[in-house]
Design an enzyme around this catalytic site. Structure first.
Site, PDB file in Angstrom:
ATOM      1  N   VAL A 208      22.312 -46.186  78.504  1.00 22.63           N
ATOM      2  CA  VAL A 208      23.238 -46.583  77.427  1.00 22.63           C
ATOM      3  C   VAL A 208      22.441 -46.834  76.141  1.00 22.63           C
ATOM      4  CG1 VAL A 208      24.925 -48.290  76.652  1.00 22.63           C
ATOM      5  CG2 VAL A 208      24.972 -47.504  79.017  1.00 22.63           C
ATOM      6  N   GLU A 226      16.350 -53.571  73.984  1.00 21.92           N
ATOM      7  CA  GLU A 226      15.693 -54.230  75.123  1.00 21.92           C
ATOM      8  C   GLU A 226      16.369 -53.674  76.366  1.00 21.92           C
ATOM      9  OE1 GLU A 226      13.126 -55.974  74.904  1.00 21.92           O
ATOM     10  OE2 GLU A 226      13.120 -56.587  72.810  1.00 21.92           O
ATOM     11  N   CYS A 260      16.053 -59.089  83.279  1.00 22.55           N
ATOM     12  CA  CYS A 260      15.324 -57.866  82.952  1.00 22.55           C
ATOM     13  C   CYS A 260      13.862 -57.988  83.314  1.00 22.55           C
ATOM     14  CB  CYS A 260      15.487 -57.543  81.476  1.00 22.55           C
ATOM     15  SG  CYS A 260      15.089 -58.932  80.413  1.00 22.55           S
TER      16      CYS A 260
HETATM   17  P1  NAP Z   1      24.870 -51.700  80.510  1.00 24.23           P
HETATM   18  O1  NAP Z   1      25.831 -50.997  81.369  1.00 24.23           O
HETATM   19  O2  NAP Z   1      23.947 -50.905  79.674  1.00 24.23           O
HETATM   20  O3  NAP Z   1      25.755 -52.675  79.608  1.00 24.23           O
HETATM   21  C1  NAP Z   1      25.206 -53.477  78.595  1.00 24.23           C
HETATM   22  C2  NAP Z   1      26.205 -53.597  77.467  1.00 24.23           C
HETATM   23  O4  NAP Z   1      26.437 -52.285  76.925  1.00 24.23           O
HETATM   24  C3  NAP Z   1      27.573 -54.120  77.876  1.00 24.23           C
HETATM   25  O5  NAP Z   1      28.116 -54.877  76.819  1.00 24.23           O
HETATM   26  C4  NAP Z   1      28.365 -52.842  78.071  1.00 24.23           C
HETATM   27  O6  NAP Z   1      29.753 -53.012  77.918  1.00 24.23           O
HETATM   28  C5  NAP Z   1      27.820 -52.020  76.940  1.00 24.23           C
HETATM   29  N1  NAP Z   1      28.018 -50.581  77.103  1.00 24.23           N
HETATM   30  C6  NAP Z   1      28.048 -49.869  78.244  1.00 24.23           C
HETATM   31  N2  NAP Z   1      28.232 -48.549  77.954  1.00 24.23           N
HETATM   32  C7  NAP Z   1      28.325 -48.449  76.604  1.00 24.23           C
HETATM   33  C8  NAP Z   1      28.540 -47.373  75.685  1.00 24.23           C
HETATM   34  N3  NAP Z   1      28.688 -46.118  76.103  1.00 24.23           N
HETATM   35  N4  NAP Z   1      28.588 -47.652  74.377  1.00 24.23           N
HETATM   36  C9  NAP Z   1      28.441 -48.909  73.922  1.00 24.23           C
HETATM   37  N5  NAP Z   1      28.263 -49.975  74.738  1.00 24.23           N
HETATM   38  C10 NAP Z   1      28.194 -49.753  76.059  1.00 24.23           C
HETATM   39  O7  NAP Z   1      23.941 -52.663  81.317  1.00 24.23           O
HETATM   40  P2  NAP Z   1      24.364 -53.814  82.315  1.00 24.23           P
HETATM   41  O8  NAP Z   1      24.709 -53.229  83.617  1.00 24.23           O
HETATM   42  O9  NAP Z   1      25.382 -54.658  81.678  1.00 24.23           O
HETATM   43  O10 NAP Z   1      23.006 -54.647  82.383  1.00 24.23           O
HETATM   44  C11 NAP Z   1      22.007 -54.351  83.253  1.00 24.23           C
HETATM   45  C12 NAP Z   1      20.855 -53.664  82.566  1.00 24.23           C
HETATM   46  O11 NAP Z   1      20.460 -54.369  81.379  1.00 24.23           O
HETATM   47  C13 NAP Z   1      19.625 -53.635  83.415  1.00 24.23           C
HETATM   48  O12 NAP Z   1      19.063 -52.361  83.363  1.00 24.23           O
HETATM   49  C14 NAP Z   1      18.683 -54.637  82.782  1.00 24.23           C
HETATM   50  O13 NAP Z   1      17.329 -54.451  82.990  1.00 24.23           O
HETATM   51  C15 NAP Z   1      19.038 -54.532  81.357  1.00 24.23           C
HETATM   52  N6  NAP Z   1      18.668 -55.759  80.658  1.00 24.23           N
HETATM   53  C16 NAP Z   1      17.564 -55.732  79.870  1.00 24.23           C
HETATM   54  C17 NAP Z   1      17.138 -56.868  79.222  1.00 24.23           C
HETATM   55  C18 NAP Z   1      15.913 -56.852  78.344  1.00 24.23           C
HETATM   56  O14 NAP Z   1      15.724 -57.753  77.546  1.00 24.23           O
HETATM   57  N7  NAP Z   1      15.058 -55.860  78.431  1.00 24.23           N
HETATM   58  C19 NAP Z   1      17.870 -58.051  79.372  1.00 24.23           C
HETATM   59  C20 NAP Z   1      18.992 -58.048  80.194  1.00 24.23           C
HETATM   60  C21 NAP Z   1      19.388 -56.882  80.822  1.00 24.23           C
HETATM   61  P3  NAP Z   1      30.708 -53.234  79.207  1.00 24.23           P
HETATM   62  O15 NAP Z   1      30.344 -54.526  79.777  1.00 24.23           O
HETATM   63  O16 NAP Z   1      32.043 -53.198  78.630  1.00 24.23           O
HETATM   64  O17 NAP Z   1      30.401 -52.084  80.135  1.00 24.23           O
END
Ligand code: NAP
Length: 453
Positions: A208, A226, A260
């Site tokens: 994403v 991130e 993360c």
């Molecule tokens: P995600 O599916 O990428 O979702 C994160 C955010 O993006 C949510 O608000 C989601 O909305 C939104 N989103 C999803 N698809 C999108 C699109 N096509 N366009 C715009 N926004 C979109 O990730 P997740 O499952 O919530 O989180 C897990 C991941 O985050 C893991 O890989 C983790 O490592 C990573 N993470 C990284 C950090 C860091 O600091 N490096 C911190 C925390 C988490 P919806 O909820 O509506 O789907």
């Protein structure tokens, strides 16, 4: 359309909330743009004071915020309280940062200074694991720089962000932080595309993040990402298990492993393998699994059904392929997305529980004999968020630190993030940096003033 927010400890509806439609999204950006015109003109001292008032109110509303976090995110109350404390602390840290111009040259020929101006309206998209903390990580440096923010929280955990925005808008200027609600494609993408948005800050998954970065960069918007990680921890032959076991457990399973920068793959020298596995097994068995609202609970559910299914699938795959799965049994009567803290002994390097990010309460423990060989596995092909080495000082420890290519390398620790220490991933784990002065600069544009003498 209404979105039901599910309590992951009970699977019951905690709250229902209306999705933002396209008129609502445009209004949010318009409001943020107008608020930006007021906020950007405030002095540094005014911003500092306002942000401290925000921190005061985050603390004053701590019980309410923590209860919201437990209800929609699922973590135990003590961790939710820690998240609220971190949110206030990060706010105060950013309140005190300075953006004074930097003099580059003051000579007989010229005076040159570099100024930093706020980038404008920031689009923030946050995940569901540390919803309040990550919102604060995005919003506070933006506000300190003089920006306004439109934030789209994860669809499963938006309520705490709405409360945070209320607090901020009360103590800064009205509408400075706008919250838009809804799915990534329906609301997140149009937000990033909006012509009045000048920067994207995104925390979430790598696919994403890459997709949104392409959209943002096409219009030359600034981007901070991130993203995912699959952090390795390497335990050396000389590690004292009695010293490191508790910390390894904590940094692997904090927030039910949904962090993360959690330690996600543990490589242990064979001479310490059984002792460390036994110590971790004991700590895991001592956890009190249950509803985070209940007194004494130390381990809550996974946040949502999708994550619950994906973590369970990895555990089942490892079991079917012959790895030893050590999983305490769950207390009777639980009806949420519960997975007890799970250890996987002797997994193969190519099992998904090892080579993919689990983002849940499972830790593969892999024995090794040869440090050079294990490093070739520990250094991930795609991810480079964090990594750690555990053991007493020795040339091997220095060598591991040198080899690891992640954004942060911890020694005898993991997953520690602090407001003054830059944090960010290399390779597919991110772009740009958060925290500290460097993190603040990500919300600014540079203006060099060059006066001839
Ligand atoms: P995600 O599916 O990428 O979702 C994160 C955010 O993006 C949510 O608000 C989601 O909305 C939104 N989103 C999803 N698809 C999108 C699109 N096509 N366009 C715009 N926004 C979109 O990730 P997740 O499952 O919530 O989180 C897990 C991941 O985050 C893991 O890989 C983790 O490592 C990573 N993470 C990284 C950090 C860091 O600091 N490096 C911190 C925390 C988490 P919806 O909820 O509506 O789907």
């Amino acid at each position: 359309m209404a979105i039901n927010i599910i309590n992951p400890a009970t699977k019951s509806v905690y709250k229902s909330i209306e999705e933002t439609d396209s008129a609502g999204l445009n209004a949010a950006v318009e409001n943020a743009k107008s608020a930006f015109e007021i906020w950007r003109k405030t002095s540094a001292a005014e911003r500092t004071q306002a942000m401290h008032r925000v921190a005061d109110e985050i603390e004053a509303c701590g019980a309410e915020l923590a209860e919201i976090i437990v209800s929609e995110q699922g973590k135990p109350m003590a961790i939710a309280q820690m998240e609220v404390g971190g949110a206030a602390g990060w706010t105060r840290y950013n309140a005190e940062l300075s953006l004074e111009p930097v003099v580059i040259e003051d000579s007989a020929e010229r005076y040159v200074e570099e100024q930093r101006l706020p980038v404008g309206v920031v689009a923030s998209i946050t995940p569901w694991n540390w919803p309040l903390m990550i919102a604060v990580w995005h919003i506070m440096p933006a506000l300190r720089a003089g920006c306004s923010v439109v934030i789209k929280p994860a669809s499963t955990t938006p309520i705490n962000t709405i409360k945070l925005a209320e607090i901020i808008n009360k103590h800064t200027v009205p509408n400075l932080v706008q919250v838009v609600i809804g799915g990534g494609r329906a609301v997140g993408e149009p937000l990033v595309k909006h012509p009045d948005v000048k920067k994207l800050v995104f925390t979430g998954s790598t696919p994403v993040g890459k997709h949104l970065a392409q959209i943002a960069v096409a219009d030359l918007k600034k981007v901070t990402l991130e993203l995912g990680g699959n952090d390795a921890g390497i335990v050396l032959e000389n590690a004292d298990i009695s010293k490191v076991a508790e910390k390894i457990y904590m940094t692997s399973f904090i927030n039910m492993g949904q962090t993360c920068a959690c330690l996600k793959r543990l490589y242990v020298h064979r001479s310490k393998y059984e002792a460390l596995s036994d110590a971790l097994t004991k700590i895991a068995a001592a956890q009190v699994v249950g509803n985070g609202m209940d007194e004494g609970v130390t381990f809550g559910p996974v946040q949502n059904e999708k994550q619950f299914n994906s973590v369970n699938a990895m555990i089942e795959e490892a079991k079917a392929a012959g790895a030893e799965v050590i999983q305490p049994s769950l207390p009777a009567g639980l009806n949420g997305y519960f997975i007890a803290p799970t250890l996987i002994k002797d997994p193969k390097h190519d099992m998904s529980v090892v080579c993919e990010e689990q983002f849940g309460p499972v830790l593969p423990i892999i024995p090794y004999d040869n440090l050079e060989e294990v490093m070739s596995h520990a250094i991930h092909k795609e991810f480079a968020l964090g990594g750690s080495v555990w053991g007493e000082e020795c040339p091997e420890r220095d060598w591991v630190v040198e080899q690891l290519d992640s954004g942060t390398v911890w020694i005898n620790n993991h997953a520690e993030v602090l407001p003054h220490i830059p944090f960010g991933g290399n390779k597919d784990s991110g772009m740009g940096v958060e925290f500290g002065q460097e993190g603040l600069l990500e919300y600014t544009v540079r203006k060099v003033v060059n006066r001839a003498k």
